[in-house]
Design a protein around this motif. Structure first.
Motif, PDB file in Angstrom:
ATOM      1  N   GLY A  28       3.570  -2.853   7.375  1.00 15.80           N
ATOM      2  CA  GLY A  28       3.907  -2.530   5.985  1.00 15.80           C
ATOM      3  C   GLY A  28       5.267  -3.104   5.660  1.00 15.80           C
ATOM      4  O   GLY A  28       6.055  -3.421   6.559  1.00 15.80           O
ATOM      5  N   LEU A  29       5.548  -3.236   4.365  1.00 14.27           N
ATOM      6  CA  LEU A  29       6.793  -3.893   3.981  1.00 14.27           C
ATOM      7  C   LEU A  29       8.022  -3.020   4.219  1.00 14.27           C
ATOM      8  O   LEU A  29       9.146  -3.507   4.220  1.00 14.27           O
ATOM      9  CB  LEU A  29       6.728  -4.319   2.516  1.00 14.27           C
ATOM     10  CG  LEU A  29       5.667  -5.385   2.225  1.00 14.27           C
ATOM     11  CD1 LEU A  29       5.555  -5.643   0.731  1.00 14.27           C
ATOM     12  CD2 LEU A  29       5.969  -6.671   2.970  1.00 14.27           C
ATOM     13  N   GLU A  79      13.365  -9.198  11.084  1.00 17.11           N
ATOM     14  CA  GLU A  79      11.908  -9.295  11.035  1.00 17.11           C
ATOM     15  C   GLU A  79      11.314  -9.492  12.414  1.00 17.11           C
ATOM     16  O   GLU A  79      11.765 -10.332  13.181  1.00 17.11           O
ATOM     17  CB  GLU A  79      11.496 -10.466  10.126  1.00 17.11           C
ATOM     18  CG  GLU A  79      11.824 -10.212   8.680  1.00 17.11           C
ATOM     19  CD  GLU A  79      11.469 -11.389   7.798  1.00 17.11           C
ATOM     20  OE1 GLU A  79      10.555 -12.147   8.160  1.00 17.11           O
ATOM     21  OE2 GLU A  79      12.118 -11.539   6.755  1.00 17.11           O
ATOM     22  N   MET A  95       3.613 -21.347   9.893  1.00 17.42           N
ATOM     23  CA  MET A  95       4.569 -20.655   9.024  1.00 17.42           C
ATOM     24  C   MET A  95       5.764 -21.574   8.804  1.00 17.42           C
ATOM     25  O   MET A  95       6.166 -22.306   9.707  1.00 17.42           O
ATOM     26  CB  MET A  95       4.996 -19.331   9.651  1.00 17.42           C
ATOM     27  CG  MET A  95       5.986 -18.549   8.804  1.00 17.42           C
ATOM     28  SD  MET A  95       6.230 -16.878   9.397  1.00 17.42           S
ATOM     29  CE  MET A  95       7.731 -16.446   8.510  1.00 17.42           C
ATOM     30  N   THR A 146       5.958 -12.937  10.469  1.00 20.45           N
ATOM     31  CA  THR A 146       4.845 -13.268   9.574  1.00 20.45           C
ATOM     32  C   THR A 146       5.368 -13.589   8.178  1.00 20.45           C
ATOM     33  O   THR A 146       6.517 -13.304   7.860  1.00 20.45           O
ATOM     34  CB  THR A 146       3.805 -12.130   9.558  1.00 20.45           C
ATOM     35  OG1 THR A 146       2.598 -12.618   8.985  1.00 20.45           O
ATOM     36  CG2 THR A 146       4.301 -10.933   8.746  1.00 20.45           C
ATOM     37  N   HIS A 147       4.503 -14.196   7.362  1.00 17.66           N
ATOM     38  CA  HIS A 147       4.948 -14.698   6.053  1.00 17.66           C
ATOM     39  C   HIS A 147       5.271 -13.583   5.079  1.00 17.66           C
ATOM     40  O   HIS A 147       6.239 -13.666   4.357  1.00 17.66           O
ATOM     41  CB  HIS A 147       3.861 -15.572   5.424  1.00 17.66           C
ATOM     42  CG  HIS A 147       3.093 -16.377   6.419  1.00 17.66           C
ATOM     43  ND1 HIS A 147       2.064 -15.864   7.171  1.00 17.66           N
ATOM     44  CD2 HIS A 147       3.224 -17.651   6.805  1.00 17.66           C
ATOM     45  CE1 HIS A 147       1.593 -16.802   7.971  1.00 17.66           C
ATOM     46  NE2 HIS A 147       2.280 -17.895   7.778  1.00 17.66           N
ATOM     47  N   ALA A 148       4.402 -12.570   5.059  1.00 20.52           N
ATOM     48  CA  ALA A 148       4.557 -11.467   4.112  1.00 20.52           C
ATOM     49  C   ALA A 148       4.806 -11.954   2.694  1.00 20.52           C
ATOM     50  O   ALA A 148       5.678 -11.451   1.989  1.00 20.52           O
ATOM     51  CB  ALA A 148       5.688 -10.537   4.552  1.00 20.52           C
ATOM     52  N   PHE A 162       3.932 -19.763   2.200  1.00 22.32           N
ATOM     53  CA  PHE A 162       4.762 -19.968   3.396  1.00 22.32           C
ATOM     54  C   PHE A 162       3.923 -20.350   4.609  1.00 22.32           C
ATOM     55  O   PHE A 162       4.355 -20.198   5.746  1.00 22.32           O
ATOM     56  CB  PHE A 162       5.612 -18.730   3.700  1.00 22.32           C
ATOM     57  CG  PHE A 162       6.274 -18.141   2.484  1.00 22.32           C
ATOM     58  CD1 PHE A 162       7.235 -18.879   1.808  1.00 22.32           C
ATOM     59  CD2 PHE A 162       5.925 -16.893   1.996  1.00 22.32           C
ATOM     60  CE1 PHE A 162       7.834 -18.377   0.660  1.00 22.32           C
ATOM     61  CE2 PHE A 162       6.514 -16.391   0.850  1.00 22.32           C
ATOM     62  CZ  PHE A 162       7.478 -17.125   0.185  1.00 22.32           C
ATOM     63  N   ASP A 196       0.823  -1.212   0.000  1.00 22.93           N
ATOM     64  CA  ASP A 196       0.000   0.000   0.000  1.00 22.93           C
ATOM     65  C   ASP A 196       0.856   1.260   0.000  1.00 22.93           C
ATOM     66  O   ASP A 196       0.342   2.357   0.019  1.00 22.93           O
ATOM     67  CB  ASP A 196      -0.872   0.096   1.263  1.00 22.93           C
ATOM     68  CG  ASP A 196      -1.400  -1.230   1.728  1.00 22.93           C
ATOM     69  OD1 ASP A 196      -1.697  -2.055   0.862  1.00 22.93           O
ATOM     70  OD2 ASP A 196      -1.518  -1.430   2.953  1.00 22.93           O
ATOM     71  N   GLU A 197       2.169   1.113   0.112  1.00 21.62           N
ATOM     72  CA  GLU A 197       2.963   2.294   0.434  1.00 21.62           C
ATOM     73  C   GLU A 197       4.217   2.412  -0.439  1.00 21.62           C
ATOM     74  O   GLU A 197       5.230   2.926  -0.005  1.00 21.62           O
ATOM     75  CB  GLU A 197       3.361   2.222   1.898  1.00 21.62           C
ATOM     76  CG  GLU A 197       3.933   0.863   2.226  1.00 21.62           C
ATOM     77  CD  GLU A 197       4.374   0.718   3.684  1.00 21.62           C
ATOM     78  OE1 GLU A 197       5.139  -0.222   3.938  1.00 21.62           O
ATOM     79  OE2 GLU A 197       3.992   1.550   4.526  1.00 21.62           O
ATOM     80  N   SER A 215      11.941  -7.299   5.750  1.00 20.80           N
ATOM     81  CA  SER A 215      12.572  -8.510   5.235  1.00 20.80           C
ATOM     82  C   SER A 215      13.751  -8.067   4.370  1.00 20.80           C
ATOM     83  O   SER A 215      13.718  -7.006   3.759  1.00 20.80           O
ATOM     84  CB  SER A 215      11.586  -9.382   4.483  1.00 20.80           C
ATOM     85  OG  SER A 215      11.033  -8.699   3.414  1.00 20.80           O
ATOM     86  N   MET A 239       4.467 -12.150  -1.176  1.00 23.17           N
ATOM     87  CA  MET A 239       4.351 -10.940  -2.004  1.00 23.17           C
ATOM     88  C   MET A 239       2.932 -10.722  -2.528  1.00 23.17           C
ATOM     89  O   MET A 239       2.508  -9.598  -2.741  1.00 23.17           O
ATOM     90  CB  MET A 239       5.332 -10.999  -3.177  1.00 23.17           C
ATOM     91  CG  MET A 239       6.783 -10.781  -2.764  1.00 23.17           C
ATOM     92  SD  MET A 239       7.058  -9.261  -1.845  1.00 23.17           S
ATOM     93  CE  MET A 239       6.589  -8.073  -3.075  1.00 23.17           C
ATOM     94  N   SER A 245       6.472   0.255  -1.568  1.00 23.36           N
ATOM     95  CA  SER A 245       7.669  -0.281  -0.927  1.00 23.36           C
ATOM     96  C   SER A 245       8.103  -1.642  -1.459  1.00 23.36           C
ATOM     97  O   SER A 245       9.071  -2.194  -0.969  1.00 23.36           O
ATOM     98  CB  SER A 245       7.430  -0.387   0.578  1.00 23.36           C
ATOM     99  OG  SER A 245       6.251  -1.113   0.827  1.00 23.36           O
ATOM    100  N   MET A 259      14.959 -16.623   4.495  1.00 25.52           N
ATOM    101  CA  MET A 259      13.840 -16.261   5.370  1.00 25.52           C
ATOM    102  C   MET A 259      14.239 -16.440   6.838  1.00 25.52           C
ATOM    103  O   MET A 259      13.855 -15.646   7.701  1.00 25.52           O
ATOM    104  CB  MET A 259      12.616 -17.101   5.024  1.00 25.52           C
ATOM    105  CG  MET A 259      11.311 -16.501   5.490  1.00 25.52           C
ATOM    106  SD  MET A 259       9.882 -17.419   4.892  1.00 25.52           S
ATOM    107  CE  MET A 259       9.436 -16.481   3.454  1.00 25.52           C
ATOM    108  N   TYR A 291       8.200  -3.649   8.337  1.00 28.80           N
ATOM    109  CA  TYR A 291       8.475  -5.050   8.630  1.00 28.80           C
ATOM    110  C   TYR A 291       9.598  -5.430   7.682  1.00 28.80           C
ATOM    111  O   TYR A 291       9.375  -5.661   6.495  1.00 28.80           O
ATOM    112  CB  TYR A 291       7.244  -5.919   8.369  1.00 28.80           C
ATOM    113  CG  TYR A 291       7.487  -7.372   8.707  1.00 28.80           C
ATOM    114  CD1 TYR A 291       7.317  -7.817  10.007  1.00 28.80           C
ATOM    115  CD2 TYR A 291       7.926  -8.276   7.750  1.00 28.80           C
ATOM    116  CE1 TYR A 291       7.576  -9.143  10.334  1.00 28.80           C
ATOM    117  CE2 TYR A 291       8.190  -9.589   8.072  1.00 28.80           C
ATOM    118  CZ  TYR A 291       8.009 -10.013   9.361  1.00 28.80           C
ATOM    119  OH  TYR A 291       8.272 -11.314   9.692  1.00 28.80           O
ATOM    120  N   GLU A 336      -1.793  -3.958   4.613  1.00 31.28           N
ATOM    121  CA  GLU A 336      -2.046  -3.870   6.052  1.00 31.28           C
ATOM    122  C   GLU A 336      -2.985  -4.992   6.491  1.00 31.28           C
ATOM    123  O   GLU A 336      -2.775  -5.627   7.532  1.00 31.28           O
ATOM    124  CB  GLU A 336      -2.648  -2.505   6.399  1.00 31.28           C
ATOM    125  CG  GLU A 336      -2.870  -2.347   7.885  1.00 31.28           C
ATOM    126  CD  GLU A 336      -3.339  -0.967   8.280  1.00 31.28           C
ATOM    127  OE1 GLU A 336      -3.694  -0.191   7.369  1.00 31.28           O
ATOM    128  OE2 GLU A 336      -3.361  -0.675   9.477  1.00 31.28           O
TER     129      GLU A 336
END
Ligand code: FES
Ligand code: FES
Lengths: 163, 860
Positions: free
Chosen positions: B731-732, B718, B358, B183-185, B246, A43-44, B737, B187, A46, B710, B735, B277
């Motif tokens: 947010g990436l 992380e 996870m 968390t997995h995050a 993941f 959303d940002e 990675s 993509m 990134s 990871m 958070y 989010e």
């Protein structure tokens, strides 16, 4: 919301579109032009999954208003293949495992295309620096480096085929 | 049979071109006519009763088609049969910031978002619990009424006689380790498109089709049927390309149910795609874990006993929690030979987003503690830390004290490989200042031997259809989420049938078309779906061989299927055209066109064949045509269920941990620590992995590297940072990675132990490596600068405070507040981000609030 008429050049074609002036390039590509190759991963601004080339420069299409790109040449991942067959970098990403789930891949294709165009003998550090704006959660990037080198090799040999 | 034609070769994934050209479709890339967009209203409170929800204003907004709430689908569900505690949307209570309250389906995303603002919800805020150890002391306002003390589940296992074994030990180490939540995050943000067909009899919504980013289409079909009260046969789940999972997509995620509920109400297709989010709030990641670990050893390094007390901060619902807490205990076994084990595991509910499965499910944080402690013990005993691992190897094949059956065991080779490649013996202890090496091992299941919904039915079934054109279609329920299962399936089918990959087409993960496979989780797909594919291919091959043998006048055993031909290996050499060349006769005739000539030719051909006697080889197509002539149709089926011997012991909770085979990993990490800034750099990781057999080495290496990477993320950067139940870094950017510049060189080393039951000997390759990376880095940090970090991630703050404590020659244990320089709020906030503002409103009786007042002298 009120729409306005704009003209966009995408992958060598001109499109005439009626869109809201606040609409992002990424949304126009995905929703209005059905070019769903460019992805939304955040959303940002990134993650880099939405990267496209604007006049040859990698840009985040989620951070650009479509209307501001009028008159510029936009290239998306759908415009990377050459003469209907895979570009060297596309083939190499497949062969070397540069793409696993593939969600980040369109963004990387654009970034790498630009990298190779700018610098045909990138060092490891050059490659790492160039890719650092695109996130990948699957590959750990390592196999991408091999793919990029083999694509450069393949292009140099002019065969378009990675070994 | 060691020379394969397809197996063991690096092969590009069958769907690679779709991914590199952008042509491949993920769920959010799909749209259908008349589709609406769904947006979900989330709870702003960590724990509150819903007094009233009024959606009338939202429903009136032009463009809004339907607004749904918990009442529209009140049936409970959950991935585990013992954990049906979730609902499509909250009915009476919300239990975390982000819990689902209502959903709007509207013509555009923008309208849906606007409508959310018009939904009026009245909450009555309740005391909330954020720390598992606090939560376990709760006396009232339990998160779920049927879970007193907010304990989701606790297990207490004793194997052997640990108390006696500790008294017999020469040295006992004991410490508390904490791993923060990650968390997995993946993509791809989760996305679901649900569409009902209108029933031709009633005009009401009939059959449902759901496209979803899922690792478990069949469980999704099952849960949808529970919630929507529809038979499973009326629900079709299709998995398009999935952009990474993941474990984050290995259970039913709220939006998958909500989209269907909204589509039913709106009588139109509805698509919901999470924002980044929302992905963080949907979570299901690895819980914050507190491990109190005690290990006893003899002077020769052999482990006499292990005692572990594990507390997991599970979040607000059960999810996979019961399984996670069991894995943490069960997989203390099956790596080393540990004769006595005591395990006390507590899965605790808190008012935070839900933790689930996870990568490395349940094992990772305990492995971090265990391998770190083993390193400390080696130091105490003045023993090399690779050597102490060698002294505790299992004598496979064996059954461990906690009932796990180990057959193939490549760990010794894994250790040997990384020791050699990293030049461990030559370089350990001799690196420049602030640079160090660390070693650690790990393992993982190749699929759970017991399915989530207990039954004796197969875990995987695969169908193969071959038609007269010689094209092979494999129908598999396996869910490719980027790990390459479609490619694996195609490789196995092609290898067995002796034909090229180009001939094989894979149709996967569509509940209407493909037979059941229970999903992509617990690293089960290569082992189980691979075995089912192998059996299906053998089934159909046998049918072809029967017909071919008749035609070629030989026995089944005489036939070899390879390179798109079927050859009789006993045929007299004279009858075979020059070795390896194409069957020239047939080709020459085939090139003549025209009907009349054809008839004449056919006659002469038949005569010629008679003269020549039976053929020595048939092309694959000819063999297939012969088989269809003979059997009428050509299809094969294969299925796989783990053997009873592999399903574990009889104790309560014994169902989790057993697997038909275990993968093994050993890793050496080389790191340097900047003593000024506390920053840790991982330069290189040598990672060996015993995957049984590498069906596709490129993919296996990719999985090893991805796991190590990871793991490194969890080790260094992380962390989910909380403030009163509010996620501070959803947010990436926040958070963190690792990016390409922060990523180490990973040397992936494949070790093949050839498992007796795996397809071609293969075991898992995608998860086992992750767990070794964190302790390998921790041990390398100790080697570099002499600090023992017992809390992950090893952020600059943690490293620096440990370094400072060390300089004062103080015993450091970050988690007990022994270090005066450590921030006082370390445990709740994880120490890497400092949140100054106020979190969400807390109830006056909130225990966390009372604590805070005491701690800060009431100056809240
Ligand atoms: S969508 Fe993530 S940077 Fe554009
Ligand atoms: S390949 Fe999955 S995110 Fe890069």
């Amino acid at each position: 919301m009120k729409k306005e008429l704009i003209e966009l050049r995408v992958n060598g074609r001109t499109y005439e579109l009626a869109i809201e002036s606040s609409k992002l390039l990424l949304d126009v590509l995905r929703q209005d032009l059905d070019l769903t190759g460019s992805k939304r991963g955040c959303d940002e601004s990134s993650c880099g999954a939405c990267t496209v080339l604007v006049d040859g420069i990698p840009m985040l299409s989620c951070a650009l208003l479509a209307a501001s790109c009028e008159g510029q040449e936009i290239t998306t991942v759908e415009g990377v293949s050459e003469h209907g067959s895979l570009a060297a970098i596309q083939k190499a990403y497949g062969d070397w495992g540069g793409s696993q789930c593939g969600f980040c891949t369109p963004g990387f294709m654009m970034t790498v295309k630009h990298l190779i165009a700018e610098n045909d003998e990138p060092t490891d550090a050059d490659i790492r620096a160039a890719l650092s704006g695109n996130l990948c959660r699957c590959t750990g990037y390592e196999q991408m480096y091999q793919a990029i080198k083999s694509a450069i090799d393949a292009e140099r040999r002019g065969s378009g085929v990675a070994q | 049979m060691s020379d394969f034609s397809i197996i063991g070769k690096p092969i590009a994934m069958v769907d690679a071109a779709g991914k590199t050209t952008g042509a491949g479709k993920y769920t959010d890339d799909l749209s259908v006519a008349g589709m609406l967009y769904g947006k979900i209203l989330h709870s702003p409170h960590p724990h509150a009763r819903i007094v009233r929800v009024d959606t009338s204003r939202a429903a009136k907004l032009p463009g809004v088609v339907a607004v749904v709430t918990g009442k529209d689908a009140p049936n409970p569900y959950g991935i585990l049969p013992v954990g049906h505690d979730e609902r499509a949307m909250a009915l009476d209570k919300v239990r975390y910031v982000g819990d689902n309250v209502a959903c709007v389906a509207a013509e555009t995303e923008f309208i849906a978002e606007q409508a959310l603002e018009l939904i009026d919800v009245e909450y009555e805020v309740l005391p909330a619990y954020f720390d598992p150890e606090e939560s376990m002391k709760a006396q009232s306002d339990f998160i779920h009424d049927n879970k007193p003390q907010n304990i989701e589940k606790d297990y207490h296992h004793v194997f052997g006689d640990p108390d006696k074994a500790f008294t017999e030990a020469d040295y006992v180490a004991e410490a508390r380790f904490i791993a923060q939540e990650v968390t997995h995050a993946a993509m791809e943000p989760h996305s679901t498109l649900a569409s009902f067909e209108i029933d031709s009899q009633t005009g009401k919504p009939g059959r449902l089709t759901v496209w979803s980013s899922t690792q478990v289409p069949y469980y999704l079909q099952h849960k949808l049927s529970l919630v929507l009260e529809m038979p499973m046969s009326q629900i079709r789940v299709i998995k398009p390309l999935v952009g990474g999972g993941f474990g984050g997509k290995s259970e039913v995620i709220p939006l998958e149910i909500i989209a269907a509920v909204a589509a039913r109400a709106a009588q139109k297709p509805v698509k919901i795609t999470y924002t980044r989010e929302e992905v963080f709030l949907a979570h299901r990641g690895r819980p914050r874990t507190i491990v109190d670990l005690k290990t006893g050893v003899k002077n020769d390094g052999s482990i006499t006993a292990v005692k572990a007390r594990v507390i997991q901060d599970g979040g607000a619902y059960c999810s996979y929690g019961v399984v996670t807490i069991l894995y943490s205990g069960a997989l203390l076994g099956a790596l080393y030979d540990i004769p006595n084990i005591q395990y006390d595991g507590y899965r605790v509910l808190t008012n935070k987003p839900v933790c689930g499965a996870m990568r490395g499910h349940g094992t990772v944080n305990v492995r971090f503690a265990f391998e770190s402690q083993l390193d400390e013990i080696a130091l105490q005993l003045k023993m090399d830390s690779a050597e102490i691992r060698r002294r505790n190897l299992l004598k496979a094949p064996c059954i461990t004290v906690n009932g796990l059956r180990v057959q193939s065991y490549g760990l010794p080779e894994c250790i040997a490989q990384v020791v050699t490649r990293s030049q461990w013996n030559e370089r350990k202890g001799k690196l420049p200042k602030s640079r160090g090496l660390g070693i650690a091992c790990s393992h993982y299941v190749s699929g759970a031997a017991n399915s989530i919904i207990r039954s004796d039915m197969p875990h995987s079934t695969v169908n193969i259809k071959i038609d007269r054109d010689g094209g092979i279609v494999v129908y598999t329920g396996a869910s490719d989420i980027g790990q390459g299962s479609d490619t694996m399936v195609a490789q196995i089918a092609a290898e067995v049938l002796g034909c090229s990959m180009a001939r094989v087409k894979v149709i996967a993960a569509d509940t209407d078309l493909t037979p059941i496979d229970i999903g992509s989780y617990s690293s089960r797909v290569t082992f189980m779906n691979g075995n089912a594919t192998l059996r299906a291919a053998q089934d159909v091959k046998k049918q072809i061989a029967t017909a071919a043998a008749r035609k070629m006048d030989c026995t089944l055993d005489d036939l070899i299927f390879r390179d798109d031909v079927v050859v009789n290996k006993r045929a007299p050499v004279a009858a075979t055209p020059a070795n390896g060349s194409q069957p020239t006769v047939v080709h020459a005739e085939a090139s003549v066109s025209g009907r009349v000539e054809g008839q004449i030719l056919r006659g002469s051909l038949q005569q010629k064949r008679k003269d020549e006697g039976p053929k020595a080889r048939l092309s694959f197509e000819e063999a297939v045509v012969a088989a269809i002539d003979f059997h009428g149709a050509l299809s094969g089926t294969g299925s796989y269920a783990p053997p009873p011997e592999a399903r574990g012991g009889k104790h309560k909770g014994a169902g989790v941990g057993p697997s038909p085979a275990y993968s093994y990993s050993a890793q050496v990490a080389e790191v340097s620590v900047d003593e000024e800034t506390g920053e840790v750099t991982v330069h290189k990781v040598w990672a060996s992995h015993d995957c049984g057999r590498a069906l596709n080495p490129t993919s296996v290496e990719g999985q090893i590297i991805g796991s190590v990477w990871m793991g490194m993320g969890q080790a260094l950067t992380e962390e989910m940072v909380w403030k009163d139940g509010l996620l501070m870094n959803p947010g990436l950017l926040e958070y963190r990675s690792p990016s390409s510049v922060e990523s180490p060189v990973v040397e992936a080393i494949i070790v093949e132990s050839v498992d007796p039951e795996g397809p071609f000997g293969a075991k898992e390759a995608s998860e086992g490596s992750l767990a070794a990376t964190i302790p390998a880095i921790a041990n390398a940090i100790y080697d570099a600068v002499g600090i023992r970090l017992r809390e992950s991630p090893f952020t600059p703050e943690r490293v620096l405070s440990a370094l400072r404590a060390k300089k004062k020659q103080k015993h450091i244990n970050l988690t007990e507040g022994v270090d005066p320089t450590a921030p006082t709020t370390f445990r709740e906030h994880g120490g890497s981000l400092c949140f100054k503002g106020k979190g969400p409103e807390r109830h006056a009786l909130d225990p966390a609030r009372r604590e805070a007042q005491v701690a800060t002298g009431g100056a809240d």
